[in-house]
Design a protein around this motif. Structure first.
Motif: not given
Length: 369
Positions: A7-12, A139-142
């Motif tokens: 999703n956009a937040l994960q990409l951010f 998800r790891m980015g989150e």
């Protein structure tokens, strides 16, 4: 893997973490002395333009990565050298990020540990994560990005306690004029880290909602620029422009000066934590881009084996790329920045955008007639 989405937040999270990555521990814009913070702020404006170029290209070919759209823009027969160049470029930059990580670890906590063990163990974890697909990476980015930002803010708060901290270290503003700032902005700071956001074009097809690409891209660059500028202000306020410009790891040096009641000291672990989190994004982004490029080139249906192969290439490449830290930095600043970053991050994407724009205009006018 091609069917998984983020999703956009994960990409951010992933791209901001990628851009900041390992850059916070280095002394960007040191040649501008006390105006180093203005260097990152000015480079951010150029980064916004580059991001617009990348997003505009993606809007023409929304389902394609950078390496998939190149044949559609310049033709199939001219495209293979460029695809190979970008794959090698992504792989090499992944190895450089690993070397950055290993050099800092070797200089701080694992002084007698060979670099190959530090880089090798990190790449094992990195490949394990990437083999789960882009969704796992997102998800790891989150999970990792909040830890990274939290560590950053804790370090800034601690720097306020240093008795040498003074905002006067940032004066006089523009004391040496604009020339030193411009020299530092282009090509060095514009390409590292803002031009490196070209990797976002390898993630766009995996985004589940492409309606707000321009907002996401601009938010990424602005967040990166603001965080880096604040970090430079804090570091300069502690070290002063002279020490800052001469130090390999100025943020680490500034953090080592923190001493609360002569009891709480040695907050190096926070810098190491930031470096591990930052290199996770940086190496993961470059390795992901190289693997997707290889799968496009050889028309592979899965990339798990590609990640494994890249891991075995990146580790020795990081070791043999330079004999020591000084030679490593000179290679990056004197050759890679000007002769590799500028063409691949700036010149070629702008050329692709111009050709794509002409193609779209020609095809639309032809259909109307």
């Amino acid at each position: 893997m091609g069917q998984t989405k983020i999703n956009a937040l994960q990409l951010f999270y992933v791209i901001v973490g990628f851009q900041i990555g390992n850059t916070l521990v280095y002394g960007l814009g040191g040649g501008a002395k006390q105006d180093a913070w203005l260097v990152t702020f000015t480079a951010m404006l150029g980064g916004l333009i580059l991001m617009f170029v990348y997003i505009k290209l993606a809007s023409y070919y929304p389902e394609d990565t950078l390496l998939q759209m190149i044949p559609k823009i310049i033709g199939k027969y001219l495209t293979y050298p460029f695809i190979l160049t970008y794959i090698i470029y992504f792989t090499y930059l992944a190895s450089r990020a690993c070397r950055d990580f290993a050099e800092l670890i070797a200089a701080t906590i694992l002084v007698d540990t060979p670099l190959v063990f530090v880089i090798g163990s990190f790449m094992v974890l990195m490949v394990y994560c990437l083999r789960g697909g882009v969704e796992t990476f997102g998800r790891m980015g989150e999970a990792v990005f909040p830890v990274y930002v939290m560590s950053m803010f804790v370090i800034w708060i601690l720097l306020f306690s240093v008795k040498e901290f003074t905002i006067n270290n940032l004066t006089p503003i523009l004391g040496n004029g604009l020339t030193p700032i411009i020299k530092e902005v282009f090509p060095t700071v514009l390409t590292f880290p803002f031009g490196e956001s070209i990797i976002i074009m390898m993630f766009f097809p995996f985004l589940n909602n492409k309606k707000n690409l321009i907002k996401i891209g601009m938010a990424i660059v602005l967040t990166t620029g603001v965080l880096m500028t604040l970090n430079l202000i804090m570091t300069l306020a502690v070290l002063g422009p002279e020490i800052y410009s001469q130090d390999f790891f100025p943020l680490l040096s500034a953090t080592r000066m923190v001493s609360i009641a002569d009891f709480l000291e040695r907050f190096d672990a926070l810098i190491i934590l930031m470096m591990v989190a930052g290199v996770f994004f940086k190496v993961g982004g470059w390795t992901f881009g190289a693997a997707i490029g290889i799968s496009h080139l050889f028309k592979l249906k899965q990339t798990k084996s590609v990640f494994l192969g890249l891991g075995t290439i990146i580790v020795p490449l990081a070791i043999v790329s330079s004999p020591n830290q000084v030679a490593y930095n000179e290679l990056g600043l004197d050759f890679i920045t000007l002769y590799v970053h500028v063409p691949l991050q700036i010149m070629f994407p702008i050329l692709l955008l111009c050709i794509a724009f002409i193609r779209k205009k020609f095809s639309s006018s032809k259909s109307q007639s």
